[in-house]
Design a protein around this motif. Structure first.
Motif, mmCIF file in Angstrom:
data_model
loop_
_atom_site.group_PDB
_atom_site.id
_atom_site.type_symbol
_atom_site.label_atom_id
_atom_site.label_comp_id
_atom_site.label_asym_id
_atom_site.label_seq_id
_atom_site.Cartn_x
_atom_site.Cartn_y
_atom_site.Cartn_z
ATOM 1 N N UNK A 1 2.218 -1.770 2.234
ATOM 2 C CA UNK A 1 3.413 -2.549 2.544
ATOM 3 C C UNK A 1 3.622 -3.641 1.510
ATOM 4 N N UNK A 2 2.537 -4.132 0.963
ATOM 5 C CA UNK A 2 2.588 -5.238 0.013
ATOM 6 C C UNK A 2 2.212 -4.754 -1.383
ATOM 7 N N UNK A 3 2.516 -5.559 -2.410
ATOM 8 C CA UNK A 3 2.143 -5.179 -3.772
ATOM 9 C C UNK A 3 0.631 -5.090 -3.937
ATOM 10 N N UNK A 4 0.243 -4.520 -5.044
ATOM 11 C CA UNK A 4 -1.180 -4.369 -5.336
ATOM 12 C C UNK A 4 -1.836 -5.732 -5.522
ATOM 13 N N UNK A 5 -3.148 -5.731 -5.538
ATOM 14 C CA UNK A 5 -3.907 -6.977 -5.681
ATOM 15 C C UNK A 5 -3.637 -7.651 -7.021
ATOM 16 N N UNK B 1 -3.309 -4.342 11.213
ATOM 17 C CA UNK B 1 -3.954 -4.114 12.505
ATOM 18 C C UNK B 1 -3.700 -2.695 13.009
ATOM 19 N N UNK B 2 -2.519 -2.166 12.730
ATOM 20 C CA UNK B 2 -2.179 -0.821 13.182
ATOM 21 C C UNK B 2 -2.817 0.258 12.300
ATOM 22 N N UNK B 3 -3.461 -0.137 11.197
ATOM 23 C CA UNK B 3 -4.110 0.818 10.310
ATOM 24 C C UNK B 3 -3.139 1.638 9.483
ATOM 25 N N UNK B 4 -1.983 1.086 9.204
ATOM 26 C CA UNK B 4 -0.965 1.835 8.464
ATOM 27 C C UNK B 4 -1.180 1.830 6.954
ATOM 28 N N UNK B 5 -2.187 1.113 6.486
ATOM 29 C CA UNK B 5 -2.479 1.108 5.046
ATOM 30 C C UNK B 5 -2.824 2.503 4.551
ATOM 31 N N UNK C 1 6.949 -15.192 9.063
ATOM 32 C CA UNK C 1 7.265 -13.945 9.748
ATOM 33 C C UNK C 1 6.791 -12.740 8.933
ATOM 34 N N UNK C 2 6.921 -12.794 7.612
ATOM 35 C CA UNK C 2 6.415 -11.680 6.799
ATOM 36 C C UNK C 2 4.891 -11.595 6.878
ATOM 37 N N UNK C 3 4.229 -12.747 6.962
ATOM 38 C CA UNK C 3 2.771 -12.736 7.123
ATOM 39 C C UNK C 3 2.372 -12.082 8.445
ATOM 40 N N UNK C 4 3.130 -12.374 9.506
ATOM 41 C CA UNK C 4 2.847 -11.774 10.802
ATOM 42 C C UNK C 4 3.094 -10.267 10.774
ATOM 43 N N UNK C 5 4.132 -9.837 10.103
ATOM 44 C CA UNK C 5 4.414 -8.401 9.977
ATOM 45 C C UNK C 5 3.283 -7.720 9.210
ATOM 46 N N UNK C 6 2.817 -8.359 8.152
ATOM 47 C CA UNK C 6 1.708 -7.795 7.385
ATOM 48 C C UNK C 6 0.447 -7.692 8.244
ATOM 49 N N UNK D 1 8.507 -1.996 8.342
ATOM 50 C CA UNK D 1 9.125 -2.090 7.018
ATOM 51 C C UNK D 1 10.538 -2.675 7.137
ATOM 52 N N UNK D 2 11.267 -2.268 8.156
ATOM 53 C CA UNK D 2 12.613 -2.796 8.383
ATOM 54 C C UNK D 2 12.556 -4.293 8.695
ATOM 55 N N UNK D 3 11.592 -4.706 9.507
ATOM 56 C CA UNK D 3 11.432 -6.131 9.798
ATOM 57 C C UNK D 3 11.063 -6.901 8.541
ATOM 58 N N UNK D 4 10.144 -6.324 7.749
ATOM 59 C CA UNK D 4 9.716 -6.951 6.495
ATOM 60 C C UNK D 4 10.916 -7.142 5.572
ATOM 61 N N UNK D 5 11.740 -6.101 5.427
ATOM 62 C CA UNK D 5 12.915 -6.162 4.566
ATOM 63 C C UNK D 5 13.894 -7.227 5.062
#
Length: 138
Positions: A103-107, A94-98, A84-89, A20-24
């Protein structure tokens, strides 16, 4: 956060906070670079407008070239931050943090927030092409 652990073994919330910090950070880079683009292009268009009445022909052709170069360089840096944000996402999913938090807005929102940073470098570049075409025409 323990620096010795690889990212896969970090506790879920620690990994979430790190990503999240990297994304921000990358999102702030996009914002700053977009502001640089808008401000620099605005100043260049203002200067160009005063030059067209001054009959300084070499500058009338030079400014559009410089404006396109500025739009291109800043556009590349904007695209790099968006990549870079795409890679963070990707790492986040991949880490299953959903399961912890999105992390991202809704669909429903989708990627519409990315339209401006993706399009504006091309919009400014096209405006400079039109300005150059007008300079050749006169």
């Amino acid at each position: 956060m323990n620096q010795d652990l690889p990212p896969q073994t970090l506790p879920d919330w620690d990994l979430y906070r790190a990503l999240r910090e990297q994304w921000t950070h990358e999102d702030n880079l996009v914002n700053h670079r977009l502001m640089w683009l808008i401000l620099s292009e605005g100043l260049l268009f203002t200067a160009y407008g005063t030059l067209t009445t001054a009959k300084l022909h070499w500058l009338v052709f030079g400014f559009p070239m410089f404006g396109m170069a500025v739009a291109g360089v800043i556009g590349v840096s904007i695209y790099a931050a968006l990549d870079a944000t795409d890679e963070i996402a990707r790492q986040y999913e991949q880490a299953g943090l959903m399961r912890l938090c999105n992390l991202t807005p809704t669909k429903q929102v989708g990627n519409r927030g990315r339209w401006a940073p993706l399009a504006l470098p091309f919009v400014f570049g096209a405006l400079w092409v039109l300005a150059m075409a007008g300079a050749f025409g006169s």
